[in-house]
Design a protein around this motif. Structure first.
Motif, PDB file in Angstrom:
ATOM      1  N   UNK A 104       0.937  -1.412   0.122  1.00  0.00           N
ATOM      2  CA  UNK A 104      -0.373   0.022  -0.188  1.00  0.00           C
ATOM      3  C   UNK A 104       0.663   1.501   0.182  1.00  0.00           C
ATOM      4  N   UNK A 105       2.043   1.190   0.459  1.00  0.00           N
ATOM      5  CA  UNK A 105       2.997   2.158   0.481  1.00  0.00           C
ATOM      6  C   UNK A 105       3.431   2.898  -0.190  1.00  0.00           C
ATOM      7  N   UNK A 106       4.180   1.715  -1.430  1.00  0.00           N
ATOM      8  CA  UNK A 106       4.588   1.318  -2.270  1.00  0.00           C
ATOM      9  C   UNK A 106       3.371   2.181  -3.255  1.00  0.00           C
ATOM     10  N   UNK A 107       2.015   2.074  -3.477  1.00  0.00           N
ATOM     11  CA  UNK A 107       1.594   1.819  -4.453  1.00  0.00           C
ATOM     12  C   UNK A 107       1.011   3.929  -4.379  1.00  0.00           C
ATOM     13  N   UNK A 108       0.838   4.260  -3.479  1.00  0.00           N
ATOM     14  CA  UNK A 108       0.473   5.379  -2.720  1.00  0.00           C
ATOM     15  C   UNK A 108       1.643   6.344  -3.325  1.00  0.00           C
ATOM     16  N   UNK A 109       2.939   5.971  -3.443  1.00  0.00           N
ATOM     17  CA  UNK A 109       4.371   6.517  -3.531  1.00  0.00           C
ATOM     18  C   UNK A 109       4.500   6.891  -4.665  1.00  0.00           C
ATOM     19  N   UNK A 110       3.803   5.517  -6.276  1.00  0.00           N
ATOM     20  CA  UNK A 110       3.779   6.079  -7.412  1.00  0.00           C
ATOM     21  C   UNK A 110       2.605   6.690  -7.848  1.00  0.00           C
ATOM     22  N   UNK A 111       2.233   7.337  -7.487  1.00  0.00           N
ATOM     23  CA  UNK A 111       1.307   7.620  -8.440  1.00  0.00           C
ATOM     24  C   UNK A 111       0.764   8.318  -9.665  1.00  0.00           C
ATOM     25  N   UNK A 112       2.398   8.754  -9.595  1.00  0.00           N
ATOM     26  CA  UNK A 112       2.148   9.314 -11.349  1.00  0.00           C
ATOM     27  C   UNK A 112       3.362   7.748 -12.179  1.00  0.00           C
ATOM     28  N   UNK A 113       2.773   6.662 -12.231  1.00  0.00           N
ATOM     29  CA  UNK A 113       2.906   5.277 -12.660  1.00  0.00           C
ATOM     30  C   UNK A 113       1.309   4.455 -12.573  1.00  0.00           C
ATOM     31  N   UNK A 114       1.558   3.571 -13.438  1.00  0.00           N
ATOM     32  CA  UNK A 114       0.666   2.539 -13.260  1.00  0.00           C
ATOM     33  C   UNK A 114       1.337   1.243 -12.604  1.00  0.00           C
ATOM     34  N   UNK A 115       0.420   1.422 -11.626  1.00  0.00           N
ATOM     35  CA  UNK A 115       1.542   0.377 -10.369  1.00  0.00           C
ATOM     36  C   UNK A 115       0.200  -1.100 -10.437  1.00  0.00           C
ATOM     37  N   UNK A 116       1.058  -2.502 -10.471  1.00  0.00           N
ATOM     38  CA  UNK A 116       0.960  -3.617 -10.475  1.00  0.00           C
ATOM     39  C   UNK A 116       1.575  -4.111  -9.750  1.00  0.00           C
ATOM     40  N   UNK A 117       0.591  -4.924  -8.245  1.00  0.00           N
ATOM     41  CA  UNK A 117       0.891  -5.041  -7.168  1.00  0.00           C
ATOM     42  C   UNK A 117       0.998  -6.972  -7.508  1.00  0.00           C
ATOM     43  N   UNK A 118       1.970  -7.736  -7.414  1.00  0.00           N
ATOM     44  CA  UNK A 118       2.125  -9.157  -7.332  1.00  0.00           C
ATOM     45  C   UNK A 118       2.817  -9.729  -5.588  1.00  0.00           C
ATOM     46  N   UNK A 119       2.366 -10.844  -4.896  1.00  0.00           N
ATOM     47  CA  UNK A 119       2.497 -10.946  -4.047  1.00  0.00           C
ATOM     48  C   UNK A 119       3.664 -12.169  -4.015  1.00  0.00           C
ATOM     49  N   UNK A 120       3.778 -12.984  -5.402  1.00  0.00           N
ATOM     50  CA  UNK A 120       3.978 -14.339  -5.358  1.00  0.00           C
ATOM     51  C   UNK A 120       4.721 -14.448  -6.408  1.00  0.00           C
TER      52      UNK A 120
END
Length: 458
Positions: free
Chosen positions: A23-39
């Protein structure tokens, strides 16, 4: 659902199993199209679906959260699926060795945990910038030759070489002998082949012989052939190069090295279009187009009695002077990109293009060895390069002062400088007017005015 604006943003994949950090990283990169993966599975699926330019990767993923095996497996998969991806790995305290190992396997950089968002942000943005440079290099490399080839294969954007090509195309379907004059490494044989391919003899042989590379006592046999038993070692009848080229084109490279006694025999062939093999008595009719080349001053050699005047005029019905690479502003960059694309595919696929300092060095170097020197330097640099962009150091080049003569008239000096800089910039941008104007720090209308004023092709 991502809106249209989000789709235009640079794509960043964050591979991290800690939900709070996600959540912290996604919030920090508002100027990027962020996709999260945990595995690993989620990361590979996101890589295939989104094709991100940059990935941040925590090496400590489940089921090995305290080790690096799972993270390294993800890295290996990324490098196999999309090797141009910039992967930034996370290393915990004391795990610098693992991070360096990841870089050896293809990762771009690493960051230390706990995460400093600002520091990581700088690394991520630098990675995006490098990816964009490499993508642009690849795009330009793909465009090399689109509108910059003459005579089928020769790459040039210089009016000087375009003029040479037009001359060769005009005389291609005539029977006149053509002499190519130019320094070593300027592409004389390539032009001779281009002449042959542009002629109505293109479906017949193109035979080349370097007169300087063959000992004098063997050159006559190489040119005219010999009969069996004509001399010791002549165990069979052998056709010479002239006979082999029947119906096609004979290219005599370094024709100034032909010894005087053999010049007489060559002149007779040119006058009568018949040959006799060494040891033979039968006259053989040969229909062949002669193209020759030399880096020597044949007119001076003729005056000194070292080259027959009547042979010179037979060979030089059309004389084409080939400019050196230094006299063709912008061509060094075009050719270097084409060479890099070819050699990287053959020898070092990780190399994707030139760093800015390499392009500057290529532009400023005088290229005393011409195209051959450029090709050799690029080939060696591609083989030896450790990074994805070839640097000036890889090319073993240092900037040198221009070798042009001193110009004392300020107006002439300004024009000379403007022409050279504009042509270099056009070559760098593959003729893109907007990019060229930005590179030169001027407006598009100003650039158009200069192109018209100096009669430069865009």
């Amino acid at each position: 659902m991502a809106n249209a604006k989000d789709k235009a943003l640079p794509k960043l994949l964050v591979v991290e199993d800690d939900e709070g950090l996600q959540a912290q990283l996604k919030w920090a990169y508002e100027d990027f199209d962020v996709t999260i993966a945990g595995s690993r599975e989620a990361a590979i699926a996101a890589l295939r679906a989104e094709e991100p330019a940059v990935v941040t990767l925590d090496l400590g993923l489940p089921p090995d959260p305290d080790g690096v095996s799972e993270g390294l497996a993800v890295l290996d998969a990324i490098m196999a699926i999309k090797p141009d991806t910039k992967v930034i790995v996370a290393s915990g305290h004391g795990a610098r060795e693992s991070a360096l190992g990841a870089i050896a396997r293809g990762a771009y950089d690493f960051y230390q945990k706990p995460v400093d968002i600002d520091t990581l942000g700088l690394i991520v943005r630098r990675a995006f910038n490098l990816h964009a440079i490499e993508a642009e290099n690849a795009r330009l490399a793909d465009r090399v030759g689109d509108d910059k080839t003459v005579l089928g294969t020769m790459i040039t954007g210089a009016p000087e070489m375009a003029k040479v090509a037009r001359t060769i195309e005009r005389v291609a379907n005539t029977s006149v002998s053509v002499m190519l004059l130019g320094a070593s490494g300027t592409g004389k044989e390539l032009l001779a082949r281009g002449l042959h391919e542009s002629s109505d003899r293109s479906d017949r042989p193109f035979v080349a012989i370097n007169c300087a590379a063959i000992p004098e006592n063997l050159l006559e046999s190489e040119l005219f052939g010999h009969e069996k038993g004509a001399f010791t070692g002549a165990v069979k009848t052998t056709e010479g190069k002239i006979e082999q080229a029947h119906g096609g084109t004979l290219f005599l490279d370094e024709v100034g090295d032909i010894p005087l006694p053999l010049q007489v025999k060559l002149l007779r062939f040119l006058q009568e279009r018949v040959i006799e093999r060494i040891g033979g008595r039968k006259q053989i009719d040969v229909d062949v187009r002669i193209v020759c080349a030399t880096h020597q001053n044949l007119e001076q050699m003729t005056a000194d009695g070292r080259f027959r005047e009547d042979l010179f005029y037979r060979l030089a019905e059309i004389v084409v002077k080939i400019p050196s690479l230094a006299e063709r502003p912008g061509d060094a960059t075009l050719l270097a990109k084409a060479f890099l694309q070819r050699f990287a595919a053959e020898m070092n696929p990780q190399v994707k293009g030139f760093a800015p300092d390499a392009l500057s060095a290529i532009d400023s170097w005088n290229w005393p060895g011409n195209v051959r020197e450029l090709e050799n330097r690029v080939k060696r640099a591609v083989i030896m390069a450790d990074a994805r962009l070839v640097s000036a150091a890889d090319l073993d080049l240092e900037s040198e002062e221009d070798g042009e003569g001193e110009v004392l008239n300020l107006k002439a000096a300004r024009e000379q400088s403007d022409r050279k800089v504009i042509r270099h910039a056009l070559a760098r941008t593959e003729g893109n007017i907007s990019s060229t104007a930005r590179m030169l720090g001027i407006s598009r209308p100003t650039l158009y005015d200069l192109l018209k004023q100096y009669d430069l092709q865009s």
